[in-house]
Design a protein around this motif. Structure first.
Motif, PDB file in Angstrom:
ATOM      1  N   ASN A  31     -58.439  30.214  82.514  1.00 19.87           N
ATOM      2  CA  ASN A  31     -57.103  30.340  83.104  1.00 19.87           C
ATOM      3  C   ASN A  31     -55.937  30.089  82.166  1.00 19.87           C
ATOM      4  O   ASN A  31     -54.791  30.373  82.546  1.00 19.87           O
ATOM      5  CB  ASN A  31     -56.964  29.353  84.280  1.00 19.87           C
ATOM      6  CG  ASN A  31     -58.025  29.544  85.334  1.00 19.87           C
ATOM      7  OD1 ASN A  31     -57.897  30.427  86.159  1.00 19.87           O
ATOM      8  ND2 ASN A  31     -59.080  28.742  85.290  1.00 19.87           N
ATOM      9  N   CYS A  32     -56.167  29.552  80.994  1.00 21.56           N
ATOM     10  CA  CYS A  32     -55.049  29.053  80.190  1.00 21.56           C
ATOM     11  C   CYS A  32     -55.009  29.581  78.758  1.00 21.56           C
ATOM     12  O   CYS A  32     -53.921  29.747  78.200  1.00 21.56           O
ATOM     13  CB  CYS A  32     -55.090  27.522  80.117  1.00 21.56           C
ATOM     14  SG  CYS A  32     -55.444  26.717  81.694  1.00 21.56           S
ATOM     15  N   CYS A  64     -52.678  32.419  77.047  1.00 21.43           N
ATOM     16  CA  CYS A  64     -51.327  32.079  76.591  1.00 21.43           C
ATOM     17  C   CYS A  64     -51.319  30.850  75.673  1.00 21.43           C
ATOM     18  O   CYS A  64     -50.387  30.675  74.890  1.00 21.43           O
ATOM     19  CB  CYS A  64     -50.419  31.766  77.773  1.00 21.43           C
ATOM     20  SG  CYS A  64     -50.149  33.154  78.875  1.00 21.43           S
ATOM     21  N   HIS A  65     -52.304  30.004  75.836  1.00 22.82           N
ATOM     22  CA  HIS A  65     -52.231  28.715  75.148  1.00 22.82           C
ATOM     23  C   HIS A  65     -53.123  28.550  73.932  1.00 22.82           C
ATOM     24  O   HIS A  65     -53.788  27.527  73.778  1.00 22.82           O
ATOM     25  CB  HIS A  65     -52.482  27.555  76.122  1.00 22.82           C
ATOM     26  CG  HIS A  65     -51.290  27.240  76.968  1.00 22.82           C
ATOM     27  ND1 HIS A  65     -50.142  26.641  76.482  1.00 22.82           N
ATOM     28  CD2 HIS A  65     -51.040  27.481  78.272  1.00 22.82           C
ATOM     29  CE1 HIS A  65     -49.255  26.521  77.460  1.00 22.82           C
ATOM     30  NE2 HIS A  65     -49.780  27.023  78.563  1.00 22.82           N
ATOM     31  N   LYS A  87     -47.981  19.925  85.996  1.00 23.48           N
ATOM     32  CA  LYS A  87     -47.768  21.360  85.786  1.00 23.48           C
ATOM     33  C   LYS A  87     -48.765  22.206  86.576  1.00 23.48           C
ATOM     34  O   LYS A  87     -48.594  23.423  86.680  1.00 23.48           O
ATOM     35  CB  LYS A  87     -47.913  21.687  84.293  1.00 23.48           C
ATOM     36  CG  LYS A  87     -46.639  21.413  83.512  1.00 23.48           C
ATOM     37  CD  LYS A  87     -45.907  22.596  83.252  1.00 23.48           C
ATOM     38  CE  LYS A  87     -45.214  23.297  82.299  1.00 23.48           C
ATOM     39  NZ  LYS A  87     -44.061  24.019  82.896  1.00 23.48           N
ATOM     40  N   LEU A 127     -49.574  17.531  82.096  1.00 31.24           N
ATOM     41  CA  LEU A 127     -50.649  18.484  82.396  1.00 31.24           C
ATOM     42  C   LEU A 127     -50.909  18.550  83.899  1.00 31.24           C
ATOM     43  O   LEU A 127     -50.980  19.633  84.476  1.00 31.24           O
ATOM     44  CB  LEU A 127     -51.945  18.078  81.673  1.00 31.24           C
ATOM     45  CG  LEU A 127     -53.188  18.899  82.056  1.00 31.24           C
ATOM     46  CD1 LEU A 127     -53.091  20.325  81.542  1.00 31.24           C
ATOM     47  CD2 LEU A 127     -54.470  18.246  81.558  1.00 31.24           C
ATOM     48  N   LEU A 157     -48.686  24.449  72.788  1.00 33.88           N
ATOM     49  CA  LEU A 157     -49.888  23.810  73.316  1.00 33.88           C
ATOM     50  C   LEU A 157     -51.108  24.718  73.124  1.00 33.88           C
ATOM     51  O   LEU A 157     -51.124  25.854  73.605  1.00 33.88           O
ATOM     52  CB  LEU A 157     -49.689  23.513  74.814  1.00 33.88           C
ATOM     53  CG  LEU A 157     -50.891  22.976  75.598  1.00 33.88           C
ATOM     54  CD1 LEU A 157     -51.348  21.626  75.033  1.00 33.88           C
ATOM     55  CD2 LEU A 157     -50.527  22.833  77.074  1.00 33.88           C
ATOM     56  N   ALA A 182     -45.291  15.742  75.242  1.00 31.47           N
ATOM     57  CA  ALA A 182     -45.073  17.151  75.576  1.00 31.47           C
ATOM     58  C   ALA A 182     -43.963  17.687  74.676  1.00 31.47           C
ATOM     59  O   ALA A 182     -43.083  16.929  74.253  1.00 31.47           O
ATOM     60  CB  ALA A 182     -44.680  17.287  77.045  1.00 31.47           C
ATOM     61  N   SER A 183     -44.001  18.985  74.380  1.00 33.66           N
ATOM     62  CA  SER A 183     -42.956  19.539  73.509  1.00 33.66           C
ATOM     63  C   SER A 183     -41.707  19.867  74.308  1.00 33.66           C
ATOM     64  O   SER A 183     -40.606  19.791  73.774  1.00 33.66           O
ATOM     65  CB  SER A 183     -43.480  20.773  72.768  1.00 33.66           C
ATOM     66  OG  SER A 183     -43.676  21.830  73.674  1.00 33.66           O
ATOM     67  N   GLY A 184     -41.864  20.180  75.618  1.00 32.71           N
ATOM     68  CA  GLY A 184     -40.705  20.592  76.403  1.00 32.71           C
ATOM     69  C   GLY A 184     -40.192  19.545  77.379  1.00 32.71           C
ATOM     70  O   GLY A 184     -39.193  19.790  78.070  1.00 32.71           O
ATOM     71  N   TYR A 185     -40.849  18.390  77.465  1.00 26.06           N
ATOM     72  CA  TYR A 185     -40.496  17.404  78.496  1.00 26.06           C
ATOM     73  C   TYR A 185     -40.606  15.988  77.938  1.00 26.06           C
ATOM     74  O   TYR A 185     -41.450  15.722  77.085  1.00 26.06           O
ATOM     75  CB  TYR A 185     -41.427  17.572  79.710  1.00 26.06           C
ATOM     76  CG  TYR A 185     -41.506  19.021  80.139  1.00 26.06           C
ATOM     77  CD1 TYR A 185     -40.529  19.581  80.954  1.00 26.06           C
ATOM     78  CD2 TYR A 185     -42.533  19.849  79.667  1.00 26.06           C
ATOM     79  CE1 TYR A 185     -40.569  20.922  81.300  1.00 26.06           C
ATOM     80  CE2 TYR A 185     -42.587  21.195  80.005  1.00 26.06           C
ATOM     81  CZ  TYR A 185     -41.603  21.728  80.824  1.00 26.06           C
ATOM     82  OH  TYR A 185     -41.639  23.059  81.156  1.00 26.06           O
ATOM     83  N   MET A 231     -48.481  26.015  86.355  1.00 26.29           N
ATOM     84  CA  MET A 231     -49.485  26.648  85.492  1.00 26.29           C
ATOM     85  C   MET A 231     -50.773  26.905  86.271  1.00 26.29           C
ATOM     86  O   MET A 231     -51.130  26.080  87.102  1.00 26.29           O
ATOM     87  CB  MET A 231     -49.778  25.756  84.275  1.00 26.29           C
ATOM     88  CG  MET A 231     -48.592  25.586  83.336  1.00 26.29           C
ATOM     89  SD  MET A 231     -48.214  27.090  82.445  1.00 26.29           S
ATOM     90  CE  MET A 231     -46.430  26.993  82.341  1.00 26.29           C
ATOM     91  N   PRO A 232     -51.533  27.988  85.993  1.00 24.41           N
ATOM     92  CA  PRO A 232     -51.166  29.038  85.043  1.00 24.41           C
ATOM     93  C   PRO A 232     -49.917  29.789  85.523  1.00 24.41           C
ATOM     94  O   PRO A 232     -49.806  30.074  86.717  1.00 24.41           O
ATOM     95  CB  PRO A 232     -52.386  29.950  85.028  1.00 24.41           C
ATOM     96  CG  PRO A 232     -53.208  29.592  86.225  1.00 24.41           C
ATOM     97  CD  PRO A 232     -52.832  28.221  86.631  1.00 24.41           C
ATOM     98  N   ARG A 237     -48.351  14.476  77.664  1.00 23.81           N
ATOM     99  CA  ARG A 237     -49.126  15.530  78.327  1.00 23.81           C
ATOM    100  C   ARG A 237     -50.204  14.920  79.209  1.00 23.81           C
ATOM    101  O   ARG A 237     -50.385  15.332  80.353  1.00 23.81           O
ATOM    102  CB  ARG A 237     -49.738  16.452  77.280  1.00 23.81           C
ATOM    103  CG  ARG A 237     -48.704  17.379  76.659  1.00 23.81           C
ATOM    104  CD  ARG A 237     -49.250  18.139  75.469  1.00 23.81           C
ATOM    105  NE  ARG A 237     -48.281  19.142  75.003  1.00 23.81           N
ATOM    106  CZ  ARG A 237     -48.342  19.734  73.817  1.00 23.81           C
ATOM    107  NH1 ARG A 237     -49.317  19.423  72.973  1.00 23.81           N
ATOM    108  NH2 ARG A 237     -47.432  20.636  73.471  1.00 23.81           N
TER     109      ARG A 237
END
Ligand code: HEC
Length: 132
Positions: free
Chosen positions: A48-49, A52-53, A96, A93, A59, A75-78, A107-108, A82
Motif C-alpha cells: 500500500n505504501c 510512493c514511499h 496518518k 505514522l 519517507l 517526521a519531515s513535515g510535522y 495514508m495511503p 514518526r
C-alpha cells in the motif's frame, strides 16, 4: 453421607475448573511481541505504501529501510516523531492512517487501509515498535 461426598466432589471440580480457566487469558496477555514488524507490518507497506514511499514525504518504507526511517525519527513535515514506541496516539505514522486528519492527508493518499491493517500497526507500536 454419600450426598456430602458428591457435593464436595462437585465443589472441588468447580474450583479447579475456574482456576485453570482463569490462567489461559492472563498468559496470553503477557506474551510480548505478538505482531512482527517483518512478517506483519512490512507486507502492509509493500502492498500500500512503497509505490510512493521510496521518497514521498522524505519517507522510505521499502523493506530493510523502513524501520530505521520510522522509530524515534522526527517526521519531515510535522513537529512530531514518526513512531514513538508504546504511544500510537503521538506517532505520525499511526495518526496518518487512522482517519483522524491530525497530520494532513490520510495514508495511503486518497485511500484507506482496512480496519484490521490499522489495528495491526497500532498494536505493533503499542508493543514497543520492535524490529522483530
Ligand atoms: C499516492 C502516493 C502515496 C501513497 C500510496 C502513500 N503515501 Fe504517504 N505520503 C505521500 C505524500 C505526497 C506525503 C507528503 C505529504 C503529507 O505529509 O501528507 C506523504 C507523507 C507520509 C507521512 C509523513 C512523513 C513525514 O515524515 O512527514 C507518513 C508517515 C506516510 N506518508 C505514511 C504512509 C503510509 C504508512 C502509507 C501506506 C499505508 C502511505 N504513506 C502511502 C504519498 C503517499
Amino acid at each position: 453421607m454419600k450426598k456430602i461426598y458428591l457435593i464436595l466432589f462437585v465443589i472441588t471440580n468447580l474450583i479447579f475448573y475456574n482456576c485453570s480457566k482463569d490462567k489461559g487469558p492472563v498468559e496470553d496477555e503477557q506474551t510480548p511481541g505478538n505482531v512482527s514488524f517483518v512478517n506483519d507490518v512490512q507486507p502492509v507497506f509493500d502492498q500500500n505504501c512503497t509505490s510512493c514511499h521510496p521518497n514521498s514525504g522524505n519517507l522510505d518504507l521499502t523493506a530493510s529501510n523502513s524501520y530505521n526511517q520510522l522509530v524515534n525519527v522526527d517526521a519531515s513535515g510535522y513537529p512530531a516523531k514518526r513512531v514513538v514506541p508504546g504511544d500510537p496516539e503521538h506517532s505520525v505514522l499511526y495518526k496518518k492512517i487512522d482517519g483522524s486528519g491530525v497530520y494532513g492527508g490520510n495514508m495511503p493518499l486518497g485511500n484507506s487501509l482496512s480496519a484490521v491493517q490499522i489495528a495491526l500497526i497500532k498494536q505493533w507500536i503499542e508493543e514497543g515498535a520492535q524490529n522483530n
